[in-house]
Write an enzyme that holds these catalytic residues in place. Structure first.
Site, PDB file in Angstrom:
ATOM      1  N   PRO A  79       0.833  -1.201   0.000  1.00  0.00           N
ATOM      2  CA  PRO A  79       0.000   0.000   0.000  1.00  0.00           C
ATOM      3  C   PRO A  79       0.870   1.254   0.000  1.00  0.00           C
ATOM      4  O   PRO A  79       1.927   1.288   0.639  1.00  0.00           O
ATOM      5  CB  PRO A  79      -0.818  -0.116   1.291  1.00  0.00           C
ATOM      6  CG  PRO A  79      -0.175  -1.166   2.105  1.00  0.00           C
ATOM      7  CD  PRO A  79       0.687  -1.985   1.215  1.00  0.00           C
ATOM      8  N   HIS A  80       0.422   2.257  -0.727  1.00  0.00           N
ATOM      9  CA  HIS A  80       1.186   3.497  -0.835  1.00  0.00           C
ATOM     10  C   HIS A  80       0.243   4.659  -1.144  1.00  0.00           C
ATOM     11  O   HIS A  80      -0.815   4.459  -1.738  1.00  0.00           O
ATOM     12  CB  HIS A  80       2.255   3.381  -1.924  1.00  0.00           C
ATOM     13  CG  HIS A  80       1.700   2.982  -3.248  1.00  0.00           C
ATOM     14  ND1 HIS A  80       1.430   1.664  -3.564  1.00  0.00           N
ATOM     15  CD2 HIS A  80       1.340   3.703  -4.325  1.00  0.00           C
ATOM     16  CE1 HIS A  80       0.948   1.595  -4.784  1.00  0.00           C
ATOM     17  NE2 HIS A  80       0.870   2.829  -5.278  1.00  0.00           N
ATOM     18  N   ALA A  81       0.651   5.841  -0.708  1.00  0.00           N
ATOM     19  CA  ALA A  81      -0.151   7.044  -0.939  1.00  0.00           C
ATOM     20  C   ALA A  81       0.689   8.260  -0.567  1.00  0.00           C
ATOM     21  O   ALA A  81       1.798   8.133  -0.031  1.00  0.00           O
ATOM     22  CB  ALA A  81      -1.420   7.013  -0.088  1.00  0.00           C
TER      23      ALA A  81
END
Length: 176
Positions: A79-81
């Protein structure tokens, strides 16, 4: 090549985590990242409403996940943001979190396998372009079956850290 430990610290590793869903994992990641930033910048707690909020971190991760799963394959997710904006400080590098789950969860991965290892990373908004190549590099490293087997067998945060450090050193030697 981006090292797995480049944006990660032992304080942001959790072993044997028990969560019930992808949403709960993203909430936990948001809490860990917000705590890490707020501890690294104690001046934020003295300013009204300037702390990095776990809910904002979670919200950004959740919005990104709605665009498509960040579940890779082989039981791992990336997950990345973008980090939430904070006017009081300028964050200059990404922050990562690594979770080894006690029990695998449905993460809607492309191979339909449940996920039990999570390497999450959030990027400062002003430096996303600078780090755009690190996600594929991290994803590539996290496909190593031997590494994943070792991470799953790890019994402590220290074990996980040592495994990741060894992988970084081994990758560095392979490039030379």
């Amino acid at each position: 090549m981006t090292k797995l430990t480049e944006f990660l610290s032992p304080e942001n590793i959790q072993q044997g985590v028990l969560v019930s869903s992808k949403k709960r994992v993203l909430e936990l990641i948001g809490k860990v990242i917000a705590k890490s930033i707020n501890q690294a910048h104690p001046q934020l707690s003295n300013e009204e409403n300037s702390n990095i909020c776990p809910v904002d971190c979670f919200s950004n991760l959740f919005k990104r996940e709605k665009l498509g799963t960040t579940g890779l394959n082989q039981g791992i997710a990336l997950p990345h943001a973008k980090l939430p904006a904070c006017e009081s400080i300028e964050l200059d590098k990404p922050i990562a979190v690594f979770l080894q789950l006690e029990e695998a969860i449905d993460y809607e991965a492309q191979d339909n396998k449940e996920v039990d290892l999570i390497y999450a990373i959030m990027f400062p908004e002003n430096s996303c372009k600078q780090y755009k190549n690190c996600l594929p590099q991290i994803a590539q490293q996290l496909t190593d079956k031997s590494l994943l087997k070792q991470l799953r067998a790890a019994n402590s945060v220290e074990d996980i850290w040592q495994i990741l450090m060894y992988a970084d050193n081994h990758t560095k030697k392979d490039e030379e």
